[in-house]
Design a protein around this motif. Structure first.
Motif, PDB file in Angstrom:
ATOM      1  N   TYR A  88      -1.089   0.357  -2.027  1.00  0.00           N
ATOM      2  CA  TYR A  88      -2.294  -0.203  -1.396  1.00  0.00           C
ATOM      3  C   TYR A  88      -3.560   0.347  -2.046  1.00  0.00           C
ATOM      4  O   TYR A  88      -3.631   1.528  -2.356  1.00  0.00           O
ATOM      5  N   LEU A  89      -4.550  -0.525  -2.219  1.00  0.00           N
ATOM      6  CA  LEU A  89      -5.864  -0.091  -2.692  1.00  0.00           C
ATOM      7  C   LEU A  89      -6.944  -0.450  -1.672  1.00  0.00           C
ATOM      8  O   LEU A  89      -6.860  -1.484  -1.008  1.00  0.00           O
ATOM      9  N   SER A  90      -7.952   0.403  -1.571  1.00  0.00           N
ATOM     10  CA  SER A  90      -9.200  -0.003  -0.938  1.00  0.00           C
ATOM     11  C   SER A  90     -10.189  -0.283  -2.059  1.00  0.00           C
ATOM     12  O   SER A  90     -10.050   0.240  -3.166  1.00  0.00           O
ATOM     13  N   SER A 112      -8.290  -8.758  -9.160  1.00  0.00           N
ATOM     14  CA  SER A 112      -7.223  -9.524  -8.532  1.00  0.00           C
ATOM     15  C   SER A 112      -6.015  -9.654  -9.471  1.00  0.00           C
ATOM     16  O   SER A 112      -4.861  -9.442  -9.085  1.00  0.00           O
ATOM     17  N   ILE A 121      -1.733  -4.174  -3.481  1.00  0.00           N
ATOM     18  CA  ILE A 121      -2.628  -5.104  -2.805  1.00  0.00           C
ATOM     19  C   ILE A 121      -3.910  -4.386  -2.407  1.00  0.00           C
ATOM     20  O   ILE A 121      -3.910  -3.180  -2.156  1.00  0.00           O
ATOM     21  N   VAL A 122      -5.004  -5.160  -2.412  1.00  0.00           N
ATOM     22  CA  VAL A 122      -6.274  -4.643  -1.906  1.00  0.00           C
ATOM     23  C   VAL A 122      -6.237  -4.842  -0.402  1.00  0.00           C
ATOM     24  O   VAL A 122      -6.250  -5.962   0.088  1.00  0.00           O
ATOM     25  N   ALA A 123      -6.171  -3.733   0.340  1.00  0.00           N
ATOM     26  CA  ALA A 123      -5.900  -3.817   1.771  1.00  0.00           C
ATOM     27  C   ALA A 123      -7.166  -3.744   2.614  1.00  0.00           C
ATOM     28  O   ALA A 123      -7.185  -4.191   3.748  1.00  0.00           O
ATOM     29  N   THR A 124      -8.219  -3.169   2.071  1.00  0.00           N
ATOM     30  CA  THR A 124      -9.437  -2.990   2.859  1.00  0.00           C
ATOM     31  C   THR A 124     -10.603  -2.791   1.902  1.00  0.00           C
ATOM     32  O   THR A 124     -10.387  -2.484   0.726  1.00  0.00           O
ATOM     33  N   GLY A 144      -6.395   4.749  -3.231  1.00  0.00           N
ATOM     34  CA  GLY A 144      -5.065   4.161  -3.264  1.00  0.00           C
ATOM     35  C   GLY A 144      -4.072   4.983  -2.471  1.00  0.00           C
ATOM     36  O   GLY A 144      -4.209   6.202  -2.344  1.00  0.00           O
TER      37      GLY A 144
END
Lengths: 338, 338
Positions: A88-90, A112, A121-124, A144
């Motif tokens: 996960y990434l912010s 993207s 995935i870009v989560a926030t 991340g």
């Protein structure tokens, strides 16, 4: 320390270390932070890896990438180096008033694309805008989260006799950004055949290949401060020494030429898609083979060995047979390289 | 959308939403991101909450806090509002060349103090330095990880008849920062008895108290864009309406006076230590009692009710008995408030 922040404090070299060691670590001291790895290993429901980086690279576009691609690879690579599988990434944007929307669209498209390619995935996210001349077009922070898959990595695991591997040629990113900044290469020329491009790429597969093929003591991506600074961090204040063989260190001819032109040393120039790994000597060939058969690792090489000859230092045997100290980057070589 | 980024895009109001909806969400679409909560809920080993914020507040010090305190509370509060128990923070500094080290030390001390008070640790970090006039002293990004303790929160859970609670007075942070920016209050006067101070504080205890005492549909801290904008986000594009009673909304007299002076509306001014909660009407009194008996929640009030009278809108019944639409913040009221 100085009374005011100077650009040296952002170099990734000694001044940055001074700021971290004398101000930041004492203020926030805790077991996860104090190891100063590329990412923190967190206890929780299972073990997590957590990392962050802000990206202020100038220019925001350079041969082989842009700040969008970089902000994914940079944090993904820190997670990989800490033994994590990135998930996960912010994404947090600091935009300067007047920044062209078309440029932002190009950057977002790169983020993207790179995230998809890398399996994160870009989560926030968050977006701030500052007035003209209070920024420089765009700054990006990513943080991340990954899941720990290699729990036994760390400086304290390095042993005499271990080998030092580098997964590809040194200094491409730093040299490409500096040439772009000097206006000496086209920033949109990231095409095959273009001589000088950033190595900006995710290390997900290379780190997995290394971990699967031998005993890895420690992995790190040599970003700010380059190979020389990162290797110094491996041995500083300890009983061990790293001895490099200059002739064994892969440096692409266009990078060497650019460094000559700009008065830089490729060993102090940032990589953004290379990894250094310290491995048990008995596994050297297996790990090298695994790296070389993974895309992006074709030029992987054994560049040095861990000894006790000069504790805490990195030495290099030059092509002419001399031996010299390779200190940590001191002061500023390349501001705003990432 | 405009061709270039304007300050409006950072307002937290309609333009920010436009940027997020038309550029960012389509580029990164995934279930964790698409709910656009204050934090993302992540599947993994157990359920995590993940959030990030960059802080560019100007001036960096204001009555009742500074950017250091704010960067802890801001991300901690986003985690709390998403139903998480905050555990870990990352800390990334973007420093402008020439920023006084003494100021950085003061900020770092505030971060350390606030993190300890709030029960989070700074687990990982990064530091970058940019040239003079490419920043504004200091920008800080924090990302946070929490463990999910309230898995059933979301806009889609709001029902007709639900009540809207606000944990304290509206607009203190925004008004305090704007007065400090205008040079109308001393930035070091965060003492008891000082009339106008930011409400900057962690919501860890207040959110826990609310969750433990009734059925909470949704919680959110009204930061940029204030109470009015946040409530619009609760009902926009849906069948429900929120009807507020102006006389029930706590606004401290010094905030009201500052807003009069500056031409602002407290309902559009940011809070940094208040929460809005939509609760099942049968639990209104229990949740209110719980909030009021928790430090920081003494002024908690029921400020409105969910109806179907004007779908997608927020209405307010004024003190004079009139009823008006309370739209989302459009354009820029308060740049760089957080």
């Amino acid at each position: 320390m100085e009374d005011v922040i100077t650009l040296d404090y952002g170099s990734g070299g000694q001044k940055t270390a001074e700021l971290i060691d004398s101000l930041l670590v004492p203020a926030f001291s805790n077991p996860a932070l104090n190891v100063l790895g590329d990412g923190a290993v967190l206890e929780g429901n299972g073990q997590l890896v957590f990392s962050t980086d802000s990206f202020v690279v100038s220019p925001w576009k350079f041969p082989g990438g842009n700040i969008g691609r970089l902000c994914v690879c940079g944090t993904v690579n820190d997670l990989c180096m800490a033994g994590g599988l990135p998930k996960y990434l912010s994404l947090s944007l600091i935009l300067e008033e007047g920044f062209p929307l078309s440029c932002l669209q190009e950057i977002v498209a790169s983020i993207s694309e790179e995230a998809a390619r890398t399996g994160v995935i870009v989560a926030t996210g968050d977006t701030k805008v500052v007035e003209k001349e209070k920024g420089d077009g765009i700054y990006i922070n990513t943080a991340g989260i990954g899941f720990l898959r290699a729990p036994f990595l760390g400086k304290d695991r390095i042993r005499e006799g271990d080998r030092v591997l580098l997964s590809g040629s040194a200094g491409c990113h730093g040299a490409a950004v500096m040439m772009a900044r000097a206006g000496l290469v086209r920033t949109d020329s990231a095409k095959p055949g273009n001589a000088l491009v950033s190595d900006c790429a995710p290390l997900t597969k290379l780190s997995a290949a290394a971990l699967a093929s031998g005993t890895i003591r420690l992995m790190r991506d040599p970003t700010r401060g380059g190979v020389a600074t990162t290797l110094n961090e491996f041995v500083e204040n300890g009983p061990l020494c790293i001895e490099l063989t200059e002739a064994a260190i892969p440096v692409d001819p266009p990078v060497a030429a650019a460094c000559d032109l700009l008065g830089l040393d490729p060993l102090y120039c940032a990589c953004e898609g290379r990894m250094l790994a310290v491995v048990d000597s008995k596994d050297t060939d297996r790990v090298l083979d695994a790296l070389r058969s993974t895309p992006g690792g074709e030029q992987a090489a054994c560049i040095g060995v861990v000894t006790r000859s000069r504790p805490g230092c990195v030495l290099v045997t030059t092509r002419l047979g001399g031996r010299r100290l390779l200190p940590k980057l001191s002061g500023l070589q390349l501001p705003r390289i990432c």
